[in-house]
Design a protein around this motif. Structure first.
Motif, PDB file in Angstrom:
ATOM      1  N   LEU A 124      43.642  55.833  52.790  1.00  0.00           N
ATOM      2  CA  LEU A 124      44.259  55.271  51.789  1.00  0.00           C
ATOM      3  C   LEU A 124      44.524  53.642  52.093  1.00  0.00           C
ATOM      4  O   LEU A 124      44.366  52.865  51.146  1.00  0.00           O
ATOM      5  N   GLY A 125      44.712  53.330  53.551  1.00  0.00           N
ATOM      6  CA  GLY A 125      44.669  51.866  53.647  1.00  0.00           C
ATOM      7  C   GLY A 125      43.483  51.290  53.449  1.00  0.00           C
ATOM      8  O   GLY A 125      43.237  50.259  52.906  1.00  0.00           O
ATOM      9  N   VAL A 126      42.356  51.808  53.915  1.00  0.00           N
ATOM     10  CA  VAL A 126      40.867  51.352  53.521  1.00  0.00           C
ATOM     11  C   VAL A 126      40.738  51.229  51.936  1.00  0.00           C
ATOM     12  O   VAL A 126      40.214  50.382  51.774  1.00  0.00           O
ATOM     13  N   MET A 127      40.928  52.399  51.333  1.00  0.00           N
ATOM     14  CA  MET A 127      40.694  52.269  49.907  1.00  0.00           C
ATOM     15  C   MET A 127      41.594  51.152  49.228  1.00  0.00           C
ATOM     16  O   MET A 127      40.937  50.404  48.439  1.00  0.00           O
ATOM     17  N   GLY A 128      42.903  50.754  49.579  1.00  0.00           N
ATOM     18  CA  GLY A 128      43.742  49.802  48.941  1.00  0.00           C
ATOM     19  C   GLY A 128      43.285  48.436  49.192  1.00  0.00           C
ATOM     20  O   GLY A 128      43.165  47.327  48.170  1.00  0.00           O
ATOM     21  N   SER A 129      42.869  48.474  50.607  1.00  0.00           N
ATOM     22  CA  SER A 129      42.143  47.214  50.968  1.00  0.00           C
ATOM     23  C   SER A 129      41.026  46.594  50.107  1.00  0.00           C
ATOM     24  O   SER A 129      40.729  45.449  49.380  1.00  0.00           O
ATOM     25  N   THR A 130      40.179  47.661  50.068  1.00  0.00           N
ATOM     26  CA  THR A 130      38.813  47.500  49.381  1.00  0.00           C
ATOM     27  C   THR A 130      38.961  47.277  47.979  1.00  0.00           C
ATOM     28  O   THR A 130      38.391  46.366  47.254  1.00  0.00           O
ATOM     29  N   LEU A 131      39.967  48.047  47.260  1.00  0.00           N
ATOM     30  CA  LEU A 131      40.196  47.903  45.875  1.00  0.00           C
ATOM     31  C   LEU A 131      40.619  46.457  45.637  1.00  0.00           C
ATOM     32  O   LEU A 131      40.284  45.809  44.573  1.00  0.00           O
ATOM     33  N   SER A 132      41.594  45.994  46.506  1.00  0.00           N
ATOM     34  CA  SER A 132      42.229  44.752  45.948  1.00  0.00           C
ATOM     35  C   SER A 132      41.170  43.426  46.057  1.00  0.00           C
ATOM     36  O   SER A 132      40.827  42.592  45.520  1.00  0.00           O
ATOM     37  N   ILE A 133      40.465  43.576  47.431  1.00  0.00           N
ATOM     38  CA  ILE A 133      39.309  42.692  47.660  1.00  0.00           C
ATOM     39  C   ILE A 133      38.280  42.633  46.574  1.00  0.00           C
ATOM     40  O   ILE A 133      37.645  41.610  45.996  1.00  0.00           O
ATOM     41  N   LEU A 134      37.820  43.938  46.141  1.00  0.00           N
ATOM     42  CA  LEU A 134      36.984  44.071  45.009  1.00  0.00           C
ATOM     43  C   LEU A 134      37.624  43.578  43.819  1.00  0.00           C
ATOM     44  O   LEU A 134      36.641  42.744  42.990  1.00  0.00           O
ATOM     45  N   ALA A 135      38.803  43.784  43.514  1.00  0.00           N
ATOM     46  CA  ALA A 135      39.174  43.257  42.115  1.00  0.00           C
ATOM     47  C   ALA A 135      39.350  41.726  42.049  1.00  0.00           C
ATOM     48  O   ALA A 135      38.884  41.096  41.208  1.00  0.00           O
ATOM     49  N   MET A 136      39.718  41.251  43.226  1.00  0.00           N
ATOM     50  CA  MET A 136      39.876  39.661  43.315  1.00  0.00           C
ATOM     51  C   MET A 136      38.328  39.008  43.289  1.00  0.00           C
ATOM     52  O   MET A 136      37.972  38.052  42.728  1.00  0.00           O
ATOM     53  N   ALA A 137      37.312  39.754  43.922  1.00  0.00           N
ATOM     54  CA  ALA A 137      35.723  39.379  43.875  1.00  0.00           C
ATOM     55  C   ALA A 137      35.429  39.334  42.601  1.00  0.00           C
ATOM     56  O   ALA A 137      34.606  38.470  42.018  1.00  0.00           O
ATOM     57  N   LEU A 138      35.568  40.483  41.903  1.00  0.00           N
ATOM     58  CA  LEU A 138      35.083  40.829  40.409  1.00  0.00           C
ATOM     59  C   LEU A 138      35.844  39.420  39.671  1.00  0.00           C
ATOM     60  O   LEU A 138      35.094  39.136  38.691  1.00  0.00           O
ATOM     61  N   TRP A 139      36.990  39.194  39.845  1.00  0.00           N
ATOM     62  CA  TRP A 139      37.704  38.347  38.914  1.00  0.00           C
ATOM     63  C   TRP A 139      37.373  37.044  39.314  1.00  0.00           C
ATOM     64  O   TRP A 139      36.937  36.062  38.227  1.00  0.00           O
ATOM     65  N   VAL A 140      36.924  36.344  40.366  1.00  0.00           N
ATOM     66  CA  VAL A 140      36.103  35.325  40.681  1.00  0.00           C
ATOM     67  C   VAL A 140      34.997  35.279  40.023  1.00  0.00           C
ATOM     68  O   VAL A 140      34.691  34.094  39.200  1.00  0.00           O
ATOM     69  N   ILE A 141      34.082  36.128  40.071  1.00  0.00           N
ATOM     70  CA  ILE A 141      32.872  36.204  39.540  1.00  0.00           C
ATOM     71  C   ILE A 141      33.034  36.193  37.882  1.00  0.00           C
ATOM     72  O   ILE A 141      32.206  35.484  37.212  1.00  0.00           O
ATOM     73  N   TYR A 142      34.052  36.751  37.270  1.00  0.00           N
ATOM     74  CA  TYR A 142      34.339  36.739  35.880  1.00  0.00           C
ATOM     75  C   TYR A 142      34.730  35.322  35.543  1.00  0.00           C
ATOM     76  O   TYR A 142      34.273  34.698  34.379  1.00  0.00           O
ATOM     77  N   LEU A 143      35.537  34.642  36.249  1.00  0.00           N
ATOM     78  CA  LEU A 143      35.857  33.314  36.018  1.00  0.00           C
ATOM     79  C   LEU A 143      34.773  32.371  36.260  1.00  0.00           C
ATOM     80  O   LEU A 143      34.471  31.508  35.057  1.00  0.00           O
ATOM     81  N   PHE A 144      33.971  32.489  36.863  1.00  0.00           N
ATOM     82  CA  PHE A 144      32.657  31.659  37.231  1.00  0.00           C
ATOM     83  C   PHE A 144      31.782  31.851  35.861  1.00  0.00           C
ATOM     84  O   PHE A 144      31.365  30.932  35.393  1.00  0.00           O
ATOM     85  N   VAL A 145      31.378  32.962  35.527  1.00  0.00           N
ATOM     86  CA  VAL A 145      30.725  33.152  34.224  1.00  0.00           C
ATOM     87  C   VAL A 145      31.073  32.671  33.176  1.00  0.00           C
ATOM     88  O   VAL A 145      30.644  31.916  32.155  1.00  0.00           O
ATOM     89  N   THR A 146      32.584  33.025  32.685  1.00  0.00           N
ATOM     90  CA  THR A 146      33.262  32.659  31.528  1.00  0.00           C
ATOM     91  C   THR A 146      33.584  31.164  31.527  1.00  0.00           C
ATOM     92  O   THR A 146      33.335  30.636  30.331  1.00  0.00           O
ATOM     93  N   VAL A 147      34.088  30.682  32.578  1.00  0.00           N
ATOM     94  CA  VAL A 147      34.514  29.330  32.646  1.00  0.00           C
ATOM     95  C   VAL A 147      33.353  28.479  32.703  1.00  0.00           C
ATOM     96  O   VAL A 147      33.164  27.151  32.076  1.00  0.00           O
ATOM     97  N   ASN A 148      32.326  28.501  33.772  1.00  0.00           N
ATOM     98  CA  ASN A 148      31.685  27.556  34.210  1.00  0.00           C
ATOM     99  C   ASN A 148      30.030  27.871  33.350  1.00  0.00           C
ATOM    100  O   ASN A 148      29.412  26.646  33.161  1.00  0.00           O
ATOM    101  N   LEU A 149      29.693  28.899  33.326  1.00  0.00           N
ATOM    102  CA  LEU A 149      28.510  29.057  32.303  1.00  0.00           C
ATOM    103  C   LEU A 149      28.540  29.028  30.943  1.00  0.00           C
ATOM    104  O   LEU A 149      27.459  28.601  30.201  1.00  0.00           O
ATOM    105  N   PHE A 150      29.842  29.155  30.545  1.00  0.00           N
ATOM    106  CA  PHE A 150      29.909  29.020  28.932  1.00  0.00           C
ATOM    107  C   PHE A 150      30.695  27.987  28.663  1.00  0.00           C
ATOM    108  O   PHE A 150      31.153  27.801  27.366  1.00  0.00           O
ATOM    109  N   ASN A 151      30.882  26.877  29.254  1.00  0.00           N
ATOM    110  CA  ASN A 151      31.833  25.819  28.769  1.00  0.00           C
ATOM    111  C   ASN A 151      30.967  24.449  29.051  1.00  0.00           C
ATOM    112  O   ASN A 151      30.029  24.503  29.731  1.00  0.00           O
TER     113      ASN A 151
END
Length: 136
Positions: free
Chosen positions: A109-136
């Motif tokens: 459970l600890g590994v899953m929670g850590s991985t999910l939080s890091i994955l969510a943050m990584a995907l969020w950074v990628i989303y912001l990169f794509v939406t803010v930097n590529l389309f502005n």
């Protein structure tokens, strides 16, 4: 404070790291082991807990800082930071449970929670990169 979620998360991770570092030191003193784990399974445990935090905390803190600097939603960031920190504590407790031949579930459970939080943050950074930097 400019990055309050990141700062608090880093401070809590630092305290966890120091706590685990003293667990390693204590086990080294008890077993008179200067390097590595020797032949002591508990040394493997305490070193594993410490190293696992050291492996995961830097990237989580970095992603939090990047998101916080990008003015990401404060409460969502706080939730992801809390998930990461709770998962780290659950992982440590789960490692001790697993070592005592009890359940493996808390460690997982600890590994899953850590991985999910890091994955969510990584995907969020990628989303912001794509939406803010590529389309502005």
């Amino acid at each position: 404070m400019t990055l309050p979620v990141t700062a608090l998360t880093a401070a809590i991770c630092a305290l966890l790291m120091i706590f685990l570092m003293f667990k390693v030191i204590g086990q080294r003193v008890r077993t008179e082991t200067s390097f590595g784990a020797g032949n002591d399974p508990k040394m493997d445990l305490v070193r594993g807990c410490h190293s696992n935090l050291i492996e995961n905390a830097p990237i989580a803190i970095l992603l939090l800082a990047l998101l916080e600097m990008a003015d990401a939603h404060h409460w969502t960031l706080t939730g992801l930071a809390a998930l990461f920190l709770i998962a780290r504590v659950v992982h440590i407790y789960g490692m001790y449970q697993h070592f005592a031949d009890k359940t493996l579930r808390l460690r997982q459970l600890g590994v899953m929670g850590s991985t999910l939080s890091i994955l969510a943050m990584a995907l969020w950074v990628i989303y912001l990169f794509v939406t803010v930097n590529l389309f502005n």
